[in-house]
Design a protein around this motif. Structure first.
Motif, PDB file in Angstrom:
ATOM      1  N   ALA A  83       0.826  -1.210   0.000  1.00 38.09           N
ATOM      2  CA  ALA A  83       0.000   0.000   0.000  1.00 38.09           C
ATOM      3  C   ALA A  83       0.856   1.254   0.000  1.00 38.09           C
ATOM      4  O   ALA A  83       0.544   2.228  -0.702  1.00 38.09           O
ATOM      5  CB  ALA A  83      -0.942   0.002   1.193  1.00 38.09           C
ATOM      6  N   LEU A  84       1.940   1.261   0.766  1.00 37.20           N
ATOM      7  CA  LEU A  84       2.817   2.428   0.802  1.00 37.20           C
ATOM      8  C   LEU A  84       3.426   2.669  -0.585  1.00 37.20           C
ATOM      9  O   LEU A  84       3.494   3.806  -1.054  1.00 37.20           O
ATOM     10  CB  LEU A  84       3.908   2.248   1.854  1.00 37.20           C
ATOM     11  N   SER A  85       3.808   1.603  -1.244  1.00 44.03           N
ATOM     12  CA  SER A  85       4.335   1.733  -2.612  1.00 44.03           C
ATOM     13  C   SER A  85       3.248   2.215  -3.570  1.00 44.03           C
ATOM     14  O   SER A  85       3.439   3.182  -4.314  1.00 44.03           O
ATOM     15  CB  SER A  85       4.891   0.399  -3.111  1.00 44.03           C
ATOM     16  N   ARG A  86       2.133   1.536  -3.546  1.00 38.05           N
ATOM     17  CA  ARG A  86       1.037   1.799  -4.491  1.00 38.05           C
ATOM     18  C   ARG A  86       0.423   3.178  -4.325  1.00 38.05           C
ATOM     19  O   ARG A  86       0.097   3.855  -5.295  1.00 38.05           O
ATOM     20  CB  ARG A  86      -0.031   0.710  -4.306  1.00 38.05           C
ATOM     21  N   GLU A  87       0.244   3.619  -3.091  1.00 39.08           N
ATOM     22  CA  GLU A  87      -0.495   4.848  -2.818  1.00 39.08           C
ATOM     23  C   GLU A  87       0.383   6.089  -2.632  1.00 39.08           C
ATOM     24  O   GLU A  87      -0.124   7.206  -2.670  1.00 39.08           O
ATOM     25  CB  GLU A  87      -1.379   4.669  -1.574  1.00 39.08           C
ATOM     26  N   VAL A  88       1.685   5.885  -2.429  1.00 33.98           N
ATOM     27  CA  VAL A  88       2.552   7.025  -2.159  1.00 33.98           C
ATOM     28  C   VAL A  88       3.776   7.045  -3.081  1.00 33.98           C
ATOM     29  O   VAL A  88       3.952   7.964  -3.870  1.00 33.98           O
ATOM     30  CB  VAL A  88       3.008   7.057  -0.676  1.00 33.98           C
ATOM     31  N   LEU A  89       4.616   6.041  -2.957  1.00 32.41           N
ATOM     32  CA  LEU A  89       5.901   6.085  -3.653  1.00 32.41           C
ATOM     33  C   LEU A  89       5.761   5.997  -5.170  1.00 32.41           C
ATOM     34  O   LEU A  89       6.384   6.781  -5.894  1.00 32.41           O
ATOM     35  CB  LEU A  89       6.816   4.980  -3.128  1.00 32.41           C
ATOM     36  N   ASP A  90       4.977   5.059  -5.658  1.00 31.23           N
ATOM     37  CA  ASP A  90       4.814   4.925  -7.111  1.00 31.23           C
ATOM     38  C   ASP A  90       4.162   6.162  -7.732  1.00 31.23           C
ATOM     39  O   ASP A  90       4.640   6.655  -8.757  1.00 31.23           O
ATOM     40  CB  ASP A  90       4.017   3.667  -7.465  1.00 31.23           C
ATOM     41  N   PRO A  91       3.094   6.706  -7.149  1.00 28.33           N
ATOM     42  CA  PRO A  91       2.465   7.881  -7.755  1.00 28.33           C
ATOM     43  C   PRO A  91       3.357   9.122  -7.810  1.00 28.33           C
ATOM     44  O   PRO A  91       3.222   9.933  -8.718  1.00 28.33           O
ATOM     45  CB  PRO A  91       1.238   8.139  -6.880  1.00 28.33           C
ATOM     46  N   VAL A  92       4.261   9.287  -6.841  1.00 24.94           N
ATOM     47  CA  VAL A  92       5.129  10.468  -6.879  1.00 24.94           C
ATOM     48  C   VAL A  92       6.457  10.181  -7.575  1.00 24.94           C
ATOM     49  O   VAL A  92       7.254  11.088  -7.782  1.00 24.94           O
ATOM     50  CB  VAL A  92       5.377  11.085  -5.474  1.00 24.94           C
ATOM     51  N   GLY A  93       6.667   8.936  -7.955  1.00 24.99           N
ATOM     52  CA  GLY A  93       7.890   8.563  -8.659  1.00 24.99           C
ATOM     53  C   GLY A  93       7.780   8.824 -10.144  1.00 24.99           C
ATOM     54  O   GLY A  93       6.757   9.331 -10.640  1.00 24.99           O
ATOM     55  N   GLY A 102       4.578   8.473 -12.468  1.00 26.01           N
ATOM     56  CA  GLY A 102       3.405   8.370 -11.605  1.00 26.01           C
ATOM     57  C   GLY A 102       2.413   9.486 -11.850  1.00 26.01           C
ATOM     58  O   GLY A 102       2.683  10.447 -12.576  1.00 26.01           O
ATOM     59  N   SER A 103       1.269   9.369 -11.216  1.00 22.94           N
ATOM     60  CA  SER A 103       0.193  10.347 -11.388  1.00 22.94           C
ATOM     61  C   SER A 103       0.488  11.698 -10.736  1.00 22.94           C
ATOM     62  O   SER A 103      -0.133  12.698 -11.070  1.00 22.94           O
ATOM     63  CB  SER A 103      -1.104   9.790 -10.784  1.00 22.94           C
ATOM     64  N   GLY A 104       1.417  11.700  -9.769  1.00 22.14           N
ATOM     65  CA  GLY A 104       1.728  12.932  -9.052  1.00 22.14           C
ATOM     66  C   GLY A 104       0.814  13.181  -7.862  1.00 22.14           C
ATOM     67  O   GLY A 104       0.949  14.180  -7.177  1.00 22.14           O
ATOM     68  N   GLU A 105      -0.118  12.261  -7.604  1.00 20.08           N
ATOM     69  CA  GLU A 105      -1.002  12.384  -6.441  1.00 20.08           C
ATOM     70  C   GLU A 105      -0.721  11.238  -5.477  1.00 20.08           C
ATOM     71  O   GLU A 105      -0.660  10.082  -5.882  1.00 20.08           O
ATOM     72  CB  GLU A 105      -2.462  12.342  -6.875  1.00 20.08           C
ATOM     73  N   TYR A 106      -0.589  11.575  -4.213  1.00 19.02           N
ATOM     74  CA  TYR A 106      -0.274  10.579  -3.190  1.00 19.02           C
ATOM     75  C   TYR A 106      -1.401  10.552  -2.157  1.00 19.02           C
ATOM     76  O   TYR A 106      -2.161  11.517  -2.001  1.00 19.02           O
ATOM     77  CB  TYR A 106       1.054  10.915  -2.503  1.00 19.02           C
ATOM     78  N   LEU A 107      -1.503   9.454  -1.453  1.00 19.27           N
ATOM     79  CA  LEU A 107      -2.461   9.326  -0.360  1.00 19.27           C
ATOM     80  C   LEU A 107      -1.714   9.629   0.942  1.00 19.27           C
ATOM     81  O   LEU A 107      -0.708   8.982   1.239  1.00 19.27           O
ATOM     82  CB  LEU A 107      -3.029   7.907  -0.336  1.00 19.27           C
ATOM     83  N   PRO A 108      -2.153  10.620   1.729  1.00 19.15           N
ATOM     84  CA  PRO A 108      -1.405  10.998   2.925  1.00 19.15           C
ATOM     85  C   PRO A 108      -1.486   9.968   4.054  1.00 19.15           C
ATOM     86  O   PRO A 108      -0.595   9.906   4.901  1.00 19.15           O
ATOM     87  CB  PRO A 108      -2.039  12.321   3.346  1.00 19.15           C
ATOM     88  N   VAL A 109      -2.549   9.176   4.081  1.00 19.48           N
ATOM     89  CA  VAL A 109      -2.729   8.140   5.097  1.00 19.48           C
ATOM     90  C   VAL A 109      -3.729   7.131   4.549  1.00 19.48           C
ATOM     91  O   VAL A 109      -4.681   7.504   3.860  1.00 19.48           O
ATOM     92  CB  VAL A 109      -3.207   8.745   6.444  1.00 19.48           C
ATOM     93  N   LEU A 110      -3.512   5.866   4.850  1.00 22.55           N
ATOM     94  CA  LEU A 110      -4.428   4.820   4.401  1.00 22.55           C
ATOM     95  C   LEU A 110      -5.269   4.267   5.549  1.00 22.55           C
ATOM     96  O   LEU A 110      -6.455   4.051   5.404  1.00 22.55           O
ATOM     97  CB  LEU A 110      -3.646   3.676   3.750  1.00 22.55           C
ATOM     98  N   TRP A 111      -4.622   4.051   6.692  1.00 19.83           N
ATOM     99  CA  TRP A 111      -5.286   3.355   7.788  1.00 19.83           C
ATOM    100  C   TRP A 111      -5.253   4.181   9.059  1.00 19.83           C
ATOM    101  O   TRP A 111      -4.199   4.660   9.471  1.00 19.83           O
ATOM    102  CB  TRP A 111      -4.608   2.007   8.036  1.00 19.83           C
ATOM    103  N   ASP A 112      -6.398   4.369   9.679  1.00 20.77           N
ATOM    104  CA  ASP A 112      -6.510   5.046  10.967  1.00 20.77           C
ATOM    105  C   ASP A 112      -6.318   3.979  12.040  1.00 20.77           C
ATOM    106  O   ASP A 112      -7.230   3.194  12.318  1.00 20.77           O
ATOM    107  CB  ASP A 112      -7.888   5.707  11.085  1.00 20.77           C
ATOM    108  N   VAL A 113      -5.127   3.929  12.604  1.00 22.11           N
ATOM    109  CA  VAL A 113      -4.783   2.885  13.563  1.00 22.11           C
ATOM    110  C   VAL A 113      -5.623   2.991  14.833  1.00 22.11           C
ATOM    111  O   VAL A 113      -6.032   1.983  15.407  1.00 22.11           O
ATOM    112  CB  VAL A 113      -3.275   2.925  13.895  1.00 22.11           C
TER     113      VAL A 113
END
Length: 183
Positions: A64-74, A77-88
């Motif tokens: 998820a960290l790769s898919r939602e953050v690193l890949d999109p800003v790499g 990538g789309s240039g859009e990242y997800l700031p958080v996925l899971w509310d612990v």
């Protein structure tokens, strides 16, 4: 950029300090804590709440960290990242909306156990806390995590993988070692 280190080294503080200093240099910065990409409690605690092996291998949702953050800003990538996925705290999806990465922006991801799992960071800073210092500084209720951090040191050897190492045994006297070399 990963800011890798045990909780007692407070990698989020270094990431925030770096993020604060980059805009005057013409580089906006975004901090996305790895803790926002932990797996649900049912997976993290499948072997109990204090299993050091599970802490080492099962807590971070690397995909998820790769898919939602690193890949999109790499690159590409789309240039859009997800700031958080899971509310612990609530143990449910955070339902955050994707955010655009600022042009020329720098992404900082603070957290523990970030190296050796295939995450595509351009730069890694490792906050090294020696085992004896970790034992002194770790609160009693978190002492069960110490074997996971020892295993990380033994199996991943984060000091040799990092681009820079900050010796953080004493929070008041950090020492920078460049190129991940300790002498």
């Amino acid at each position: 950029m990963a800011v890798d280190g045990p909780d007692v080294a407070v990698p989020a503080d270094l990431a925030a300090a770096v993020a604060e200093r980059l805009p005057p240099l013409g580089r906006p910065a975004v901090v996305v804590p790895a803790d926002g990409f932990l797996r649900p409690a049912s997976l993290r605690f499948e072997h109990g709440r204090t299993d050091p092996d599970a802490r080492y291998t099962d807590w971070l949702d690397v995909g998820a960290l790769s898919r939602e953050v690193l890949d999109p800003v790499g690159p590409g990538g789309s240039g859009e990242y997800l700031p958080v996925l899971w509310d612990v705290d609530r143990d449910r999806a955070a339902r955050a909306l994707p955010r655009p990465m600022p042009p020329r922006g720098v992404l900082l991801v603070p957290g523990a156990l970030l190296q050796g799992v295939g995450l595509a960071f351009d730069v890694v800073v490792h906050l090294r806390v020696a085992p004896a210092a970790r034992r002194r500084r770790t609160p009693t209720e978190q002492a069960w995590e110490l074997p996971a951090l020892d295993r990380y040191d033994d199996e991943v050897d984060p000091m040799t993988l990092a681009d820079a190492v900050v010796l953080a045994d004493s929070p008041d006297h950090p020492a920078l070692v460049l190129q991940g070399r300790f002498s």
